[in-house]
Design an enzyme around this catalytic site. Structure first.
Site, mmCIF file in Angstrom:
data_model
loop_
_atom_site.group_PDB
_atom_site.id
_atom_site.type_symbol
_atom_site.label_atom_id
_atom_site.label_comp_id
_atom_site.label_asym_id
_atom_site.label_seq_id
_atom_site.Cartn_x
_atom_site.Cartn_y
_atom_site.Cartn_z
ATOM 1 N N ALA A 276 29.307 36.654 30.566
ATOM 2 C CA ALA A 276 30.381 38.097 30.659
ATOM 3 C C ALA A 276 29.496 38.127 31.708
ATOM 4 C CB ALA A 276 29.269 38.891 29.824
ATOM 5 N N CYS A 277 29.611 40.161 31.913
ATOM 6 C CA CYS A 277 29.419 40.149 33.591
ATOM 7 C C CYS A 277 28.122 40.531 33.710
ATOM 8 C CB CYS A 277 29.620 41.507 33.539
ATOM 9 S SG CYS A 277 29.047 42.942 34.745
ATOM 10 N N PRO A 278 27.308 39.878 34.804
ATOM 11 C CA PRO A 278 28.105 39.100 35.894
ATOM 12 C C PRO A 278 28.822 38.824 36.338
ATOM 13 C CG PRO A 278 25.435 39.190 36.383
ATOM 14 C CD PRO A 278 26.075 39.695 34.434
ATOM 15 N N ASP B 76 36.432 37.737 29.593
ATOM 16 C CA ASP B 76 35.584 38.415 29.677
ATOM 17 C C ASP B 76 36.222 39.717 29.944
ATOM 18 O OD1 ASP B 76 33.701 40.862 29.745
ATOM 19 O OD2 ASP B 76 32.783 40.293 31.112
ATOM 20 N N ARG C 126 25.558 45.812 31.555
ATOM 21 C CA ARG C 126 25.099 45.768 30.970
ATOM 22 C C ARG C 126 23.578 44.504 32.210
ATOM 23 N NH1 ARG C 126 23.952 39.495 29.335
ATOM 24 N NH2 ARG C 126 24.882 39.564 30.898
#
Length: 192
Positions: free
Chosen positions: A17-19, A44, A154
């Site tokens: 997931a981000c980042p 993602d 996030r």
């Protein structure tokens, strides 16, 4: 007739997931030669907006994305040194704690959540406006440049890119929330 994209390197970011897709892409690009093409495989959905925005700001060429089931295959061509731009971070940040205090005091700051809808529905700051990063440019009319915004994602990476986009579009009171929802311990709402 369909042409295939010739790549020089492959980066697997599936399940991240981000980042992390952007962080790993930056690292991979450091070891590449100008003109080489990197294929990034990610699951993602937010990686689409994240990688497009990052490559545009740095000067690399985002060639495109192919969606194959749950996998997004991104293609980026590395720019030469004279084509790249230094990476810039949005200078105005606000901590989770500072934002919590402003919201508790009734401050007029608006929270703009730029995460994907699935992330937003499971946990969000009460009253947060949901506009995913990939839709932000098209939905700017829903926001007022006169308002003050705390932009949250996030971890603070996607929201940093969103802040930069908002400033480019004439918004002056924009703060990036660091570290974002991954460490938010204030009140939350969720869809039932």
């Amino acid at each position: 007739m369909s042409a295939s994209i010739q790549t020089n390197h492959l980066l697997n970011c599936e399940g991240l997931a981000c980042p992390l897709p952007v962080v790993k892409t930056k690292k991979a690009m450091e070891g590449m030669l100008p003109g080489e093409v990197l294929e990034i495989r990610a699951t993602d959905k937010g990686s689409i907006a994240d990688l497009q925005s990052w490559t545009t700001r740095i000067g690399h060429l985002y060639i495109g994305v192919k969606e194959e089931g749950a996998v997004f295959r991104h293609f980026i061509r590395k720019a030469s040194e004279n084509e790249t731009k230094p990476e810039v971070k949005h200078p105005l940040i606000i901590s989770n704690e500072e934002l919590g205090k402003k919201l508790a005091s009734g401050d007029s700051i608006k929270v703009l959540d730029v995460r994907e809808p699935a992330e937003y529905c499971f946990q969000r700051i009460p009253g947060a406006i949901s506009i995913p990063m990939g839709e932000l440019e098209q939905k700017l009319g829903q926001l007022s440049p006169e308002e003050e915004y705390a932009v949250v994602c996030r971890t603070g990476t996607r929201s940093d890119l969103a802040c930069q986009l908002l400033v480019e579009q004439g918004f002056s009171k924009v703060n990036n929330v660091i570290p974002g929802m991954s460490m938010w311990d204030g009140p939350v709402e969720r869809d039932e």
